[in-house]
Design an enzyme around this catalytic site. Structure first.
Site, PDB file in Angstrom:
ATOM      1  N   CYS A 118      -3.541   0.314   6.242  1.00  0.00           N
ATOM      2  CA  CYS A 118      -4.190   1.313   5.396  1.00  0.00           C
ATOM      3  C   CYS A 118      -3.772   1.127   3.943  1.00  0.00           C
ATOM      4  O   CYS A 118      -2.642   1.459   3.574  1.00  0.00           O
ATOM      5  CB  CYS A 118      -3.811   2.713   5.890  1.00  0.00           C
ATOM      6  SG  CYS A 118      -4.374   4.034   4.812  1.00  0.00           S
ATOM      7  N   CYS A 151      -3.111   4.377   1.936  1.00  0.00           N
ATOM      8  CA  CYS A 151      -1.812   4.987   2.251  1.00  0.00           C
ATOM      9  C   CYS A 151      -0.666   4.201   1.596  1.00  0.00           C
ATOM     10  O   CYS A 151       0.305   4.791   1.123  1.00  0.00           O
ATOM     11  CB  CYS A 151      -1.545   4.996   3.757  1.00  0.00           C
ATOM     12  SG  CYS A 151      -2.955   5.371   4.790  1.00  0.00           S
ATOM     13  N   ASP A 152      -0.749   2.874   1.594  1.00  0.00           N
ATOM     14  CA  ASP A 152       0.457   2.082   1.325  1.00  0.00           C
ATOM     15  C   ASP A 152       0.404   1.141   0.118  1.00  0.00           C
ATOM     16  O   ASP A 152       1.443   0.603  -0.276  1.00  0.00           O
ATOM     17  CB  ASP A 152       0.802   1.237   2.567  1.00  0.00           C
ATOM     18  CG  ASP A 152       1.129   2.111   3.769  1.00  0.00           C
ATOM     19  OD1 ASP A 152       1.648   3.228   3.554  1.00  0.00           O
ATOM     20  OD2 ASP A 152       0.866   1.699   4.909  1.00  0.00           O
TER      21      ASP A 152
END
Ligand code: NAP
Length: 316
Positions: free
Chosen positions: A130, A133-134
């Site tokens: 993701c 997200c990261d």
């Protein structure tokens, strides 16, 4: 008992919920994670008609808010088992048990893992599925994106906003991604390609510090090693979440739910919509389209079972 329960709160499920709630059906959407589902992990969506550019998180939230505005209820729960064969559809979650007259399965798919040694161990410690997200964790660092489809290239174009350099590692020498995405990636001098290559192993101590790649044409094995941390983002497609349905519902060899054009499964009153369905094109727009069709047919199924003429088919 609900009229319609929708399992999965992504674009397909939320659209089904919107249509069901607007038709005044008592509607529940069960979502195990974030409202919006998998789309919330997608960046820079540019092909949803009427919206110039939007991140998946925002699109998912808008869809959820719209369904709720018309009365759809959304609960956070993970479905553990189902009994969909009878007239009353029974769903058992980890938090609660639910019953409905009709069910729409819209649970999409999970990211496909590479399957290389070390991948599981280093998930969240250098291996990610993701970028939204990261990606920010890799500010000024190198990132390796695995895959050659729309997801890999689209997410590489997002990650490059943070990373010093993005290497796209693809198992062939030609991308599967759409031409417009390819063009953007080829024109970015901080995105490089490692062709004909597969990840053989991921290594490290606390976090990833080495990745072994193998060229599948020459057999050459190469170690990617860095003193600085680097990220590996995997985007090699998805696998459907059909394990709990496979004993009751007809599933294809690739484990997708088989439906007809009306989104009907082999079980009366049970429909499937979105990426979980056997089909050839998986886009947000046709997931939403599936959701609308499934919802209209679920409403029709209930109304016919209850002896009411389905309003959408009433002749003037
Ligand atoms: P995808 O289209 O199935 O592409 C998967 C990519 O990963 C392919 O390039 C494939 O290589 C590679 N791959 C598959 N298994 C592999 C393995 N075991 N090891 C190494 N590489 C592997 O998946 P996706 O890119 O996630 O897209 C999923 C669906 O969503 C598609 O229908 C896509 O069009 C859609 N999508 C659309 C957009 C957009 O329109 N902007 C954005 C994201 C996703 P090969 O090419 O050699 O098979």
């Amino acid at each position: 008992m609900y009229d319609i329960i929708i399992i999965g709160g992504g674009p397909a499920g939320l659209t089904a919920g919107l249509y069901a709630a607007r038709a005044k059906k008592d509607t529940l959407i069960i979502e195990k994670g974030i409202e919006g589902g998998q789309v919330t992990e997608t960046t820079g969506i540019e092909n949803y008609p009427g919206i110039d550019k939007i991140d998946g998180t925002d699109l998912g939230k808008k869809m959820a808010d719209q369904a709720k505005k018309f009365g759809a209820k959304i609960v956070m729960d993970e479905v553990d088992s189902v009994d969909l064969t009878g007239e009353v559809k029974k769903i058992k979650g980890f938090m609660d048990e639910y019953e409905a007259k009709a069910v729409i399965i819209a649970t999409g798919a999970n990211p496909r893992p590479i399957g290389a040694p070390g991948e599981k161990e280093f998930k969240g410690r250098g291996v990610s599925y993701c970028s939204l997200c990261d990606a920010a964790f890799y500010e000024g660092q190198d990132v390796y994106v695995i895959g050659g489809g729309d997801s890999a290239v689209q997410e590489a174009l997002f990650i490059i906003n943070f990373a010093k350099k993005v290497y796209i590692v693809h198992r062939r020498d030609e991308l599967r991604a759409s031409k417009d995405l390819q063009e953007k990636a080829f024109n970015n001098d901080r995105i490089e390609f490692i062709w004909n290559s597969e990840v053989v192993e991921i290594k490290g101590e606390k976090i990833v510090d080495e990745m072994i790649l193998k060229n599948n044409q020459t057999g050459e094995v190469k170690s990617i090693k860095s003193d600085n941390p680097f990220g590996i983002f995997v985007f090699i497609g998805y696998v459907p979440n059909t394990d709990i349905y496979k004993d009751q519902i007809n599933i294809s060899d690739e484990k997708y739910i088989i439906t007809d054009d009306e989104m009907r499964t082999n079980l009366p009153g049970v429909f499937a919509a979105g990426d979980i369905r056997q089909k050839t094109v998986r886009q947000i727009i046709n997931a939403a389209g599936d959701g609308a069709i499934a919802s209209i047919n679920a409403q029709k199924y209930i109304d016919e079972a209850e002896g009411n003429l389905y309003e959408g088919f009433k002749e003037e």
